[in-house]
Design an enzyme around this catalytic site. Structure first.
Site, PDB file in Angstrom:
ATOM      1  N   CYS A  26      58.184  75.651  25.483  1.00  9.26           N
ATOM      2  CA  CYS A  26      58.186  74.598  26.526  1.00  9.26           C
ATOM      3  C   CYS A  26      56.798  74.769  27.250  1.00  9.26           C
ATOM      4  O   CYS A  26      56.179  73.528  27.657  1.00  9.26           O
ATOM      5  CB  CYS A  26      59.112  74.718  27.687  1.00  9.26           C
ATOM      6  SG  CYS A  26      60.943  74.544  27.113  1.00  9.26           S
ATOM      7  N   GLY A  74      66.371  72.645  28.122  1.00 15.10           N
ATOM      8  CA  GLY A  74      66.507  71.713  27.156  1.00 15.10           C
ATOM      9  C   GLY A  74      65.543  70.700  27.162  1.00 15.10           C
ATOM     10  O   GLY A  74      64.635  70.513  27.621  1.00 15.10           O
ATOM     11  N   GLU A 129      65.265  72.580  33.546  1.00 17.92           N
ATOM     12  CA  GLU A 129      64.044  72.758  32.803  1.00 17.92           C
ATOM     13  C   GLU A 129      63.915  72.088  31.458  1.00 17.92           C
ATOM     14  O   GLU A 129      64.471  72.460  30.392  1.00 17.92           O
ATOM     15  CB  GLU A 129      63.351  74.468  32.802  1.00 17.92           C
ATOM     16  CG  GLU A 129      62.144  74.854  32.493  1.00 17.92           C
ATOM     17  CD  GLU A 129      61.647  74.699  31.132  1.00 17.92           C
ATOM     18  OE1 GLU A 129      61.336  73.672  30.681  1.00 17.92           O
ATOM     19  OE2 GLU A 129      61.775  75.732  30.192  1.00 17.92           O
ATOM     20  N   LEU A 130      63.220  71.069  31.267  1.00 17.96           N
ATOM     21  CA  LEU A 130      63.017  70.137  30.322  1.00 17.96           C
ATOM     22  C   LEU A 130      61.968  70.039  29.467  1.00 17.96           C
ATOM     23  O   LEU A 130      61.728  68.893  29.030  1.00 17.96           O
ATOM     24  CB  LEU A 130      63.368  68.772  30.810  1.00 17.96           C
ATOM     25  CG  LEU A 130      64.859  68.644  31.666  1.00 17.96           C
ATOM     26  CD1 LEU A 130      65.022  67.373  32.371  1.00 17.96           C
ATOM     27  CD2 LEU A 130      65.881  69.352  30.844  1.00 17.96           C
ATOM     28  N   HIS A 175      75.239  78.741  24.467  1.00 16.45           N
ATOM     29  CA  HIS A 175      74.015  78.908  23.823  1.00 16.45           C
ATOM     30  C   HIS A 175      73.882  77.977  22.839  1.00 16.45           C
ATOM     31  O   HIS A 175      74.868  77.318  22.399  1.00 16.45           O
ATOM     32  CB  HIS A 175      73.921  80.129  23.613  1.00 16.45           C
ATOM     33  CG  HIS A 175      72.259  80.953  23.656  1.00 16.45           C
ATOM     34  ND1 HIS A 175      71.510  80.166  23.431  1.00 16.45           N
ATOM     35  CD2 HIS A 175      72.117  81.917  23.682  1.00 16.45           C
ATOM     36  CE1 HIS A 175      70.198  80.851  23.657  1.00 16.45           C
ATOM     37  NE2 HIS A 175      70.727  81.839  24.013  1.00 16.45           N
TER      38      HIS A 175
END
Length: 450
Positions: A261, A205, A227-228, A154
């Protein structure tokens, strides 16, 4: 040593000792040994443990919410809602996971042929701080239900959240090693990916972090899901319900103090309704209550770290220098950034082409549907887009034209356990959630019997 610091008042919260190489190897070995037994358990056993997890989350939602709020500054009511959403994803997979992984019979010239789904093993999750519980549970719930086990690296500023997530799974009755939190620095991720017992990696990130993880995993032929981030457009057409769109766009941009995001970061307004929309939008945004994230009536908290607030300040100032106009907010004080609206934003400005991770939104106008689509697609990101129109057929005609992982009509982009979640372009690849997400880290084994 990893230390959690309250971004609202600077208070030192917790410190955690990093694992040395021997301790890390021991934990990964324990996870692998657990997997060899866990994969043989029934879906019914796994389902019951996930339901136990959901009950624990709901019973202690305030307790866990306060940990989130103190570590990264999310307003407390939103933190509690995050915990409750984690319970939902556990319940969803407890109910649907078995059916989603049933053998898929396929008619061929064989007497019997089908696809059989089997787990891969130990999956490494590298997770961010902005939704410190949800990001983890949306990975963990489907994978534990599928028979995989998880290890978590994490973000350094939410290590108490990470510790509590492991404790929650333990309280729910999951075997030791089924889900483990690893207190590590980022420089330990690459050698961890190389470990023989790590079979795949999922990361949420930044683009650089994703590229680094994907490169290392690729060297060892290990699957990744990335997942950016995103820079979602909110497109309001001239026939939209303006009042409803204003409220939805406000929530899309400013929930979690803009640190999401999938937040709507670029507001594209048809020239015909621009003035009417902005008058109402500015009024509602200016009424959002800022303050102590622990107060129930606070909607805008602080950013998770001061360097993040400074980065946002630079994006705003650079855009203003290029011709953008601040019509609300624009100032920073430590980790706090005022809810900010910029007008006259062009695609060359940082607040348009970069991801703004905080309570700032840029406004750009358009005159035609084609121009709206072009502006939306003028981004390296492709996570999602929201369009607002009363014309359903118009919306359906536009949907295929967007280079996005999701299109939401008259609603903000959001993650839902029932729907696949993920993006295209530099927003990443692969899908989380739904039946698609639970199959990402499965061996889809072809069986052919003559």
């Amino acid at each position: 040593m990893k230390t959690s610091i309250n971004p609202y008042n600077g208070e030192k919260l917790h410190s955690f000792k990093e694992l040395n190489n021997k301790e890390l190897h021991s934990k990964v070995k324990l996870s692998h040994e657990c997997y060899l037994k866990w994969k043989k358990t029934s879906f019914e056993e796994r389902s019951e443990l996930l339901l136990n997890t959901a009950r624990e989350l709901k019973a202690q939602a305030r307790k866990y919410g306060e940990i989130i709020t103190k570590e990264m500054g999310k307003p407390i009511t939103q933190s509690v809602a995050e915990v409750e959403k984690c319970a939902w994803v556990c319940e969803y997979y407890a109910e649907h996971g078995k059916k989603q992984l049933e053998e898929e019979n396929i008619k061929t010239d064989a007497s019997e042929s089908y696809v059989y789904y089997e787990p891969l093993g130990v999956i490494l999750a590298v997770m961010p701080w902005n939704y410190p519980f949800w990001q983890v549970f949306r990975f963990a719930a489907p994978n534990l239900m599928a028979g995989n086990v998880g290890v978590l690296k994490h973000a350094s500023n939410v290590m108490k959240s990470a510790q509590m997530i492991q404790e929650i799974f333990t309280l729910a009755g999951f075997p030791e090693g089924c889900f483990q939190n690893l207190v590590l620095s980022s420089d330990k991720i690459a050698p961890l990916i190389e470990h023989e017992h790590i079979k795949a990696v999922t990361l949420t990130g930044s683009k650089p972090a994703g590229a680094s993880v994907a490169s290392k995993a690729g060297e060892h032929i290990k699957k990744t899901v990335l997942e950016l981030g995103g820079s979602n457009a909110l497109i309001v057409f001239e026939d939209a319900d303006i009042d409803a769109a204003v409220t939805t766009c406000l929530n899309a941009r400013f929930q979690n103090t803009g640190q999401s995001c999938i937040a709507g970061k670029r507001l594209l307004l048809h020239t015909v309704i621009k003035d009417d929309f902005l008058e109402k939008f500015v009024t509602q945004v200016s009424e959002l209550k800022s303050g102590d994230p622990m107060d129930d009536d606070t909607y805008i908290g602080v950013l998770a770290r001061e360097d993040l607030a400074k980065d946002l300040e630079e994006q705003v100032n650079d855009s203003v220098a290029m011709g953008a106009t601040v019509i609300l907010g624009g100032k920073r004080a430590g980790t706090y950034f005022e809810p900010t609206i910029l007008c006259d934003v062009s695609p060359k400005m940082p607040v348009f082409y970069q991801e703004t991770f905080g309570p700032v939104i840029g406004v750009t106008t358009f005159s035609t549907d084609e121009e709206a689509v072009s502006l939306s697609n003028a981004s390296d990101f492709g996570l999602g887009v929201s369009i607002f129109t009363k014309d359903r057929e118009r919306a359906k005609k536009l949907i295929p034209q967007f280079d996005e992982g999701a299109v939401f009509v008259n609603e903000l982009v959001k993650s839902d356990p029932r729907l696949p979640f993920g993006g295209v372009k530099i927003s990443g690849y692969g899908r989380e959630l739904s039946s698609h997400g639970i199959k990402e880290f499965m061996n889809k084994k072809t069986v052919y019997i003559q």
